[in-house]
Design an enzyme around this catalytic site. Structure first.
Site, short mmCIF file in Angstrom:
data_model
loop_
_atom_site.label_atom_id
_atom_site.label_comp_id
_atom_site.label_asym_id
_atom_site.label_seq_id
_atom_site.Cartn_x
_atom_site.Cartn_y
_atom_site.Cartn_z
N HIS A 4 -12.32 1.30 -4.15
CA HIS A 4 -11.50 0.56 -5.10
C HIS A 4 -12.24 -0.72 -5.48
O HIS A 4 -13.06 -1.23 -4.71
CB HIS A 4 -10.17 0.15 -4.49
CG HIS A 4 -9.25 1.27 -4.14
ND1 HIS A 4 -8.07 1.51 -4.82
CD2 HIS A 4 -9.32 2.20 -3.15
CE1 HIS A 4 -7.46 2.55 -4.26
NE2 HIS A 4 -8.19 2.98 -3.25
N TYR B 176 0.87 -1.17 0.00
CA TYR B 176 0.00 0.00 0.00
C TYR B 176 0.91 1.22 0.00
O TYR B 176 1.42 1.65 1.03
CB TYR B 176 -0.93 -0.01 1.22
CG TYR B 176 -1.82 1.20 1.33
CD1 TYR B 176 -2.42 1.76 0.21
CD2 TYR B 176 -2.06 1.79 2.57
CE1 TYR B 176 -3.23 2.87 0.31
CE2 TYR B 176 -2.89 2.90 2.69
CZ TYR B 176 -3.46 3.44 1.56
OH TYR B 176 -4.27 4.55 1.66
N ASP C 22 -2.21 -1.22 -4.03
CA ASP C 22 -2.56 0.15 -4.37
C ASP C 22 -1.27 0.94 -4.46
O ASP C 22 -0.66 1.26 -3.45
CB ASP C 22 -3.50 0.70 -3.30
CG ASP C 22 -3.88 2.16 -3.53
OD1 ASP C 22 -3.39 2.77 -4.51
OD2 ASP C 22 -4.64 2.70 -2.71
#
Length: 261
Positions: free
Chosen positions: A252, A105, A154
């Site tokens: 998302h 992340y 991400d």
């Protein structure tokens, strides 16, 4: 093997929605999530048949990553090995017999690029971390077996204009700055393949994140900022690279990768 990655934007919240339904439907060998916003002792997560590996931020309710895998890994890592970058639970890396799996992340550079310097340091360190795993060098300096890397998560950047709806309006903004885009280019140029673009080089209008504002999802004003990258040597093994933009529950959507390994 089937891999799935999903920024759930708060695991406790999505557990009240559709997490188990989505998890079971994908039937993945490895399922990675980002932005857990909790530690494992704050949630009851029943996933029979899966081993769970978590990295949690020191700050409560912030960031966090987790990986759920059918096969027990040989080794687990929970940071880049650089203290000031390793307080936010942004990495779970697992070693398997044939490859390393890395769930990430990436830090957001924030409005007005307020955190861009931290972000640039992170991107450089992350690239070196992944290349080290590939080359058989752990963050501790210990030698290991060189293995290809499968990374996902991400990445908080849309790489090219095709990867977001309103490229001109967002040029230079967080997530589409020249600095962030350049670092993703450096990562790919270091020997990694963007699996979705490998199979769908010209496909436009398909995204993985939409703002909660301005009806962005209903108008598909999105960004592709969630990725699966693999070491170039694994590129011939890519069977499918998918974006499941019909799956809701978060801002998302999940992304997937099928590899013949």
């Amino acid at each position: 093997m089937r891999f799935i990655s999903w920024n759930v934007n708060g695991l406790r919240a999505v557990l009240k929605k559709n997490f188990y339904e989505v998890f079971e439907a994908f039937d993945a060998d490895i399922f990675a999530i980002q932005e857990t916003k909790c530690s494992p002792d704050q949630v009851e997560l029943a996933l029979p048949g899966y081993h769970q590996f978590w990295s949690s931020a020191e700050k409560k309710g912030y960031s966090g990553t987790a990986v759920f895998t059918r096969e027990e890994p040989l080794r687990e890592l929970h940071g880049l090995g650089i203290d000031y970058l390793d307080h936010e639970g942004r990495i779970v890396a697992l070693e398997f017999p044939q490859f390393w799996f890395v769930d990430v992340y990436t830090p957001n550079s924030q409005n007005e690029l307020a955190r861009i310097d931290f972000r640039m340091q992170w991107d450089d360190a992350f690239r070196e971390f992944c290349k080290g795993l590939e080359e058989g060098i752990l963050p501790s300096g210990e030698a290991s077996t060189p293995k290809p890397v499968v990374m996902c998560g991400d990445f908080n950047v849309a790489h090219n204009e095709i990867d977001l709806k309103n490229a001109a309006a967002n040029r230079g903004a967080s997530g589409f700055s020249d600095e962030e885009r350049g670092k993703l280019t450096e990562l790919i140029d270091a020997g990694f393949t963007d699996t979705f673009r490998h199979l769908h080089p010209a496909q436009a209008g398909i995204y993985t994140w939409w703002s909660y504002r301005f009806r962005a999802r209903s108008t598909n004003a999105g960004w592709r900022i969630d990725y699966f990258l693999v070491s170039n040597q694994l590129a011939p093994a890519i069977e499918a690279a998918s974006i499941y933009d019909d799956v809701e529950g978060s801002d998302h959507c999940p992304v997937g990768l099928d590899l013949n390994i």
